[in-house]
Design a protein around this motif. Structure first.
Motif, PDB file in Angstrom:
ATOM      1  N   ASP A  81      31.047  35.104  15.643  1.00 19.81           N
ATOM      2  CA  ASP A  81      29.812  35.240  16.417  1.00 19.81           C
ATOM      3  C   ASP A  81      30.042  36.019  17.712  1.00 19.81           C
ATOM      4  O   ASP A  81      29.206  36.822  18.119  1.00 19.81           O
ATOM      5  N   ALA A  98      24.901  22.927  15.913  1.00 23.04           N
ATOM      6  CA  ALA A  98      25.032  23.835  14.771  1.00 23.04           C
ATOM      7  C   ALA A  98      23.793  23.803  13.889  1.00 23.04           C
ATOM      8  O   ALA A  98      23.370  24.835  13.359  1.00 23.04           O
ATOM      9  N   GLU A 143      34.101  30.436  13.191  1.00 26.64           N
ATOM     10  CA  GLU A 143      32.699  30.675  13.543  1.00 26.64           C
ATOM     11  C   GLU A 143      32.578  31.354  14.903  1.00 26.64           C
ATOM     12  O   GLU A 143      31.840  32.331  15.064  1.00 26.64           O
ATOM     13  N   GLU A 155      28.956  28.716  20.355  1.00 30.90           N
ATOM     14  CA  GLU A 155      30.166  28.619  19.534  1.00 30.90           C
ATOM     15  C   GLU A 155      31.425  28.727  20.385  1.00 30.90           C
ATOM     16  O   GLU A 155      32.444  28.100  20.084  1.00 30.90           O
ATOM     17  N   LEU A 187      28.326  30.621   7.219  1.00 28.18           N
ATOM     18  CA  LEU A 187      29.331  29.776   7.873  1.00 28.18           C
ATOM     19  C   LEU A 187      28.695  28.662   8.696  1.00 28.18           C
ATOM     20  O   LEU A 187      29.234  27.549   8.758  1.00 28.18           O
ATOM     21  N   GLU A 188      27.565  28.957   9.345  1.00 30.07           N
ATOM     22  CA  GLU A 188      26.967  28.021  10.294  1.00 30.07           C
ATOM     23  C   GLU A 188      26.673  26.664   9.669  1.00 30.07           C
ATOM     24  O   GLU A 188      26.938  25.612  10.257  1.00 30.07           O
ATOM     25  N   VAL A 193      26.554  35.018   9.239  1.00 31.12           N
ATOM     26  CA  VAL A 193      26.601  33.940  10.230  1.00 31.12           C
ATOM     27  C   VAL A 193      26.126  32.625   9.613  1.00 31.12           C
ATOM     28  O   VAL A 193      26.762  31.582   9.753  1.00 31.12           O
ATOM     29  N   GLU A 218      36.083  26.152  14.124  1.00 27.92           N
ATOM     30  CA  GLU A 218      35.373  26.653  15.303  1.00 27.92           C
ATOM     31  C   GLU A 218      35.913  28.009  15.724  1.00 27.92           C
ATOM     32  O   GLU A 218      35.167  28.838  16.260  1.00 27.92           O
ATOM     33  N   GLY A 236      29.561  24.413   9.281  1.00 30.07           N
ATOM     34  CA  GLY A 236      29.859  23.699  10.510  1.00 30.07           C
ATOM     35  C   GLY A 236      28.908  22.544  10.741  1.00 30.07           C
ATOM     36  O   GLY A 236      29.314  21.450  11.145  1.00 30.07           O
TER      37      GLY A 236
END
Length: 443
Positions: free
Chosen positions: A85, A224, A81, A128, A193-194, A190, A78, A197
């Motif tokens: 972000d 997410a 991310e 996030e 990685l998103e 983004v 977290e 998650g």
């Protein structure tokens, strides 16, 4: 006249009674796209192999780890991310010291975002930040680890282009990759990685014993997933834009990212591009749009912490490198035993934390008890074998190559008939009132 009408009505009812799904008010339609490899394929409805192996992997991943260890693991991802972000959208890091003294990531700066993208990314960034706050409220007292955005994304995207050794994006394409350069570069970064998650948080819900924390992590997963869907839509709108410095389109670059992630989490297929051209794995709509990666039943995927670490460190056995130059903090910090298959349904590994690989239906055999459901109505219509083969390990099956709508595989599509009057004037309606599609004819 009345007899012929009754016979025709009974024939129609016979067809509709055996055809699924039932879609009233839409005439005779081809189902067409909802099918897998074959009746024994990787997403066979009767075996639920995807979830069975997620359970196996989850039980093996749980070995020797406490709920607090899992919360500490969440802190690492977290922070990665959330900081990316937040920096990219607002040009600064976390407020209120959510980092708990962690350093500013290498290469952190504000992205060059258009007015069309910025509002959406502001919401994502605030969410996030909330995810990072949740880890603190759930008991994490670890600082954010050292994070490298510049080197991390260049190594990550470089791996997607199969660059190894001393080869870099800069040496191959003439310039390094800048994740903050513009809408396309930032959204690709983004989303890369998103969805880790989204799948990772979903996988954690089965590992936690505290129901309050598990409920919160389920909220992380659904949040997410929603964020990733927004990002996919923004990228879909830009799918034909060229990405610097690769000189490939957004669609092509993300196909490579999807293939990379899928290659690093075991042999199961649980990653998909912006455009799905492989109807053996999921339902394929017109134009192959793919906003929500799921299996053929519409279920999202799960990953274990060890699988995420293996992806984020590009297979580093000690869990160090790429985005985490000094590794992850906490007890869950390595892809330990990643390639070792563990049963999970009947016994734990003898020692260590081992992650199960996806097994074929032949390797799994018959699942015990309630995990084996009765036959599903219309299942055979949903699992059609296809002509030819596709290489599941390449970007091509994740939409790298643009294929015209309606291709491929329509020659053996499934069909469904519904109780609705035939539409007149259709080129598919014959003179005797029958309707033909894909080699099959309904009367």
């Amino acid at each position: 006249m009345q007899v012929s009408y009754i016979v025709a009505l009974l024939a129609l009812l016979a067809v509709t009674a055996t055809a699924q799904p039932f879609l009233p008010g839409t005439g005779f339609l081809p189902l067409g796209n909802l099918r897998t490899t074959d009746n024994g394929g990787p997403y066979n409805i009767s075996l639920l192999t995807v979830q069975a192996n997620e359970i196996k992997g989850g039980l093996a991943a749980k070995q020797n780890f406490t709920d607090k260890d899992i919360v500490h693991f969440l802190t690492n991802v977290e922070c990665l991310e959330g900081l990316f972000d937040t920096w990219g959208t607002f040009g600064h890091g976390f407020n209120n010291n959510l980092t708990l003294g962690g350093p500013t990531p290498i290469g952190a700066r504000k992205a060059n975002l258009s007015d069309a993208v910025r509002p959406f990314m502001e919401e994502v960034a605030l969410n996030e930040q909330g995810h990072a706050l949740f880890t603190r409220q759930a008991g994490s007292d670890l600082p954010c680890p050292p994070i490298d955005f510049t080197g991390g994304f260049n190594k990550y995207f470089g791996a997607a282009y199969n660059l190894t050794g001393n080869d870099t994006i800069e040496s191959k394409f003439g310039a390094p990759f800048d994740p903050f350069l513009n809408d396309e570069c930032y959204l690709l970064s983004v989303l890369s990685l998103e969805e880790l998650g989204a799948t990772g948080n979903k996988g954690l819900t089965a590992l936690l014993t505290n129901p309050v924390i598990a409920n919160g992590v389920a909220g992380l997963a659904t949040s997410a997933t929603a964020q990733a869907t927004v990002q996919r839509m923004l990228l879909w709108e830009r799918r034909n834009n060229t990405v610097y410095p690769f000189n490939e389109t957004v669609q092509q670059v993300f196909a490579r990212i999807s293939a990379l992630r899928d290659s690093l989490d075991g042999p199961q297929m649980d990653d998909q591009g912006l455009v799905n051209t492989d109807p053996r794995t999921i339902a394929v709509p017109d134009y192959y749009v793919n906003m929500i990666p799921t299996d053929v039943r519409g279920l999202t995927f799960s990953r274990t912490p060890q699988q995420l670490i293996n992806i984020l460190t590009l297979g580093s056995p000690d869990g160090v490198g790429v985005f985490f130059p000094k590794g992850l903090y906490g007890a869950i910090n390595k892809p330990t035993g990643f390639n070792v298959s563990a049963s999970g349904l009947d016994s734990f590994p003898s020692s260590g934390a081992k992650v199960a690989s996806q097994l074929s239906t032949q390797q799994i055999g018959t699942l015990p008890g309630p995990m084996l459901p009765p036959n599903v109505t219309g299942e055979l219509d949903l699992t059609q074998s296809l002509t030819g083969t596709l290489d599941n390990g390449t970007a091509a099956t994740r939409g790298y190559t643009i294929i015209p709508p309606g291709m491929p595989y329509f020659s053996n599509a499934s069909q469904v008939a519904v109780a609705y009057p035939l539409q007149t004037g259709s080129s598919n309606a014959s003179s005797n009132g029958s309707y033909a599609y894909g080699g099959r004819r309904f009367f």
